[in-house]
Each structure stands twice: as C-alpha cells, then as structure tokens.
Design an enzyme around this catalytic site. Sequence first.
Site, PDB file in Angstrom:
ATOM      1  N   HIS A 117       0.759  -1.151  -0.055  1.00 19.35           N
ATOM      2  CA  HIS A 117      -0.003   0.017   0.063  1.00 19.35           C
ATOM      3  C   HIS A 117       0.909   1.454  -0.101  1.00 19.35           C
ATOM      4  CE1 HIS A 117      -3.780  -2.013   0.092  1.00 19.35           C
ATOM      5  NE2 HIS A 117      -3.570  -2.634   1.403  1.00 19.35           N
TER       6      HIS A 117
ATOM      7  N   ARG B 199       6.908  -5.673   3.246  1.00 15.85           N
ATOM      8  CA  ARG B 199       5.578  -6.162   3.147  1.00 15.85           C
ATOM      9  C   ARG B 199       5.356  -6.546   1.552  1.00 15.85           C
ATOM     10  NH1 ARG B 199      -0.253  -4.330   5.061  1.00 15.85           N
ATOM     11  NH2 ARG B 199       0.099  -2.463   3.894  1.00 15.85           N
TER      12      ARG B 199
ATOM     13  N   ASP C 154      16.337 -11.874  -1.838  1.00 14.43           N
ATOM     14  CA  ASP C 154      17.520 -11.677  -2.714  1.00 14.43           C
ATOM     15  C   ASP C 154      18.194 -10.343  -2.531  1.00 14.43           C
ATOM     16  OD1 ASP C 154      17.334 -14.338  -3.394  1.00 14.43           O
ATOM     17  OD2 ASP C 154      16.779 -13.871  -5.792  1.00 14.43           O
TER      18      ASP C 154
ATOM     19  N   GLU D 289      -6.249 -11.535   8.083  1.00 12.19           N
ATOM     20  CA  GLU D 289      -6.811 -10.080   7.940  1.00 12.19           C
ATOM     21  C   GLU D 289      -8.271 -10.363   7.197  1.00 12.19           C
ATOM     22  OE1 GLU D 289      -4.443  -7.555   5.375  1.00 12.19           O
ATOM     23  OE2 GLU D 289      -3.796  -8.923   4.275  1.00 12.19           O
TER      24      GLU D 289
ATOM     25  N   ASP E 205      -8.232  -4.100   7.698  1.00 13.24           N
ATOM     26  CA  ASP E 205      -8.865  -4.969   6.717  1.00 13.24           C
ATOM     27  C   ASP E 205      -9.668  -6.276   7.760  1.00 13.24           C
ATOM     28  OD1 ASP E 205      -8.431  -4.439   4.052  1.00 13.24           O
ATOM     29  OD2 ASP E 205      -6.371  -4.790   4.443  1.00 13.24           O
TER      30      ASP E 205
END
Length: 263
Positions: free
Chosen positions: A46, A71, A85, A147, A173
């Site tokens: 987000h 995230r 990575d 969520e 959420d």
Amino acid sequence: MRPNKLREIWARGGAVVNGWLAIANSFSAETMAHQGWDSLTIDLQHGVVDYAGMVPMLQAISTTPTVPVVRVPWLEPGIIMKTLDAGAYGVICPMVNTRADAEKLVAYTHYAPQGTRSFGPVRALLYGGADYPAHANDTIVAFAMIETAQALENLDDILATPGLDAVYIGPSDLSLALGCKPTFDDLDPKAAEAVQHILARAKAHGVVAGIHNGTPEAALKRIGMGFQFVTISSDARLMAAGAQQIVNTMRGGLQAIKPQSGH
C-alpha cells in the site's frame, strides 16, 4: 551469517518495535533507521514503493542495526524471492487465507529441501554474509497476514503450518471483513474479539503474533496483551502529524500576537 535481531528479541521473550516505510525514498528510510527502531518494514503493498525504490531503502537501513523487513504486494513467488535476494530479513505477506496459502509462503521463503526458493542472493550475500545460503532458512522470518473472515475460519490450520514464524494482523482489513469500521486502535467489539482470538491461538501454536497500531499507547497496550511485534503508524503519517502540530502551534501563536502600531 548476520543474526536476525527479531529472533533474538523473541527468544528473550521481548517485543519488537517496528516502524513502517510508505515513502519511496532512501534518505527518509535512512533517517527513520537512525531513530532506534528494532525493525523497519518497507511497504510494497500500500505504500508508493516499487522494487527499484526498495533496494536503495534496504541499503539505507543497512547503515544501522535496524532489521529490514518488507511487506510484499501479494502471495507471489517472484516478488517474495527478489525481496529476499535484495537483503530483506523478514517478509510480511498479505491475505494468507488458508493452510495452502501459508505453505506456499513458507516454500517461497525457504531454500530446498524445506522450500522452493530459487537461488540467487545477489545483495543478501553482502548484507547477510558469505555463509548466507547455509543459514538463511533459519534466519529469515516469514509473517502471514491474518485479515479476512476466511483466514479466521482457517486460523488453526494456518498456524500449524511448519516453518511459519509469525502472523501479522491488519486491524483495518480485519475490521472491514467483519463488518466493522476500519481502524487501527479503537476497534469495534467484534474486531477486538477477533484480535484477542488470533493472539490466543498464535500463542497456543508457538507462533509470534504482530499487529499494526496507530499510536505508541496502543502498541504498549498490545505488548501487555502478549503481542511480540508491534508497528506504530508510518513515516508518512508521522511526518504529517509532526508538520500539522507545528502549523497549528504557529497559527495559534500568530492569533495571539497583536499587530504593532506604526507609532
């Protein structure tokens, strides 16, 4: 390999204080990292950050002992593996709704034989150390976000997934999924009950529970409840709140100043 401070804090029974980065800028990330957070999470879901913006932010965080977490946008193997990575030491994955979802998350974050992560730790070798491949499976932390109503129904199956280290609650959420108003701290009773249920079941399974908070007061309360990973606000929200406080103070002060006479 560089140790993961999250695991060290949890092993002592402590709680991780996590900051949140939504602004795509390495200097703001570096500034946040120097404030003493245990970890900082770069938000690719987000926030306004993409992969190219994430890498210099990880490099900026690396100038401090703060642990880099990301995230990811979704449960998709490509971005999860590229994130690791690049040197992330933790991955928070949204919308994990079933045991199968949790098993995929574990697979994508672990090398064989525990998982299916492809080998190519280009920057992770620089951040983690030359022996990264031998110890990454035991060092990286995988968070499944809980969520949705479906995730609540499948909660015990999700929590029983081998290799899943932690769950992370998105209160907004989760609230929406339960027909409540979306918020971080002052949850409607139904959502608050769900949060307590997730925490209790996570503890029963030996899985760390984390949650997003709007204020330090709410985060401290939730640590008292037993949460061991608490996020407070975000860089964008903190900047806006600080700027607003200054502007409001100036406006109040200007109103109190009487115009000076020209005589």
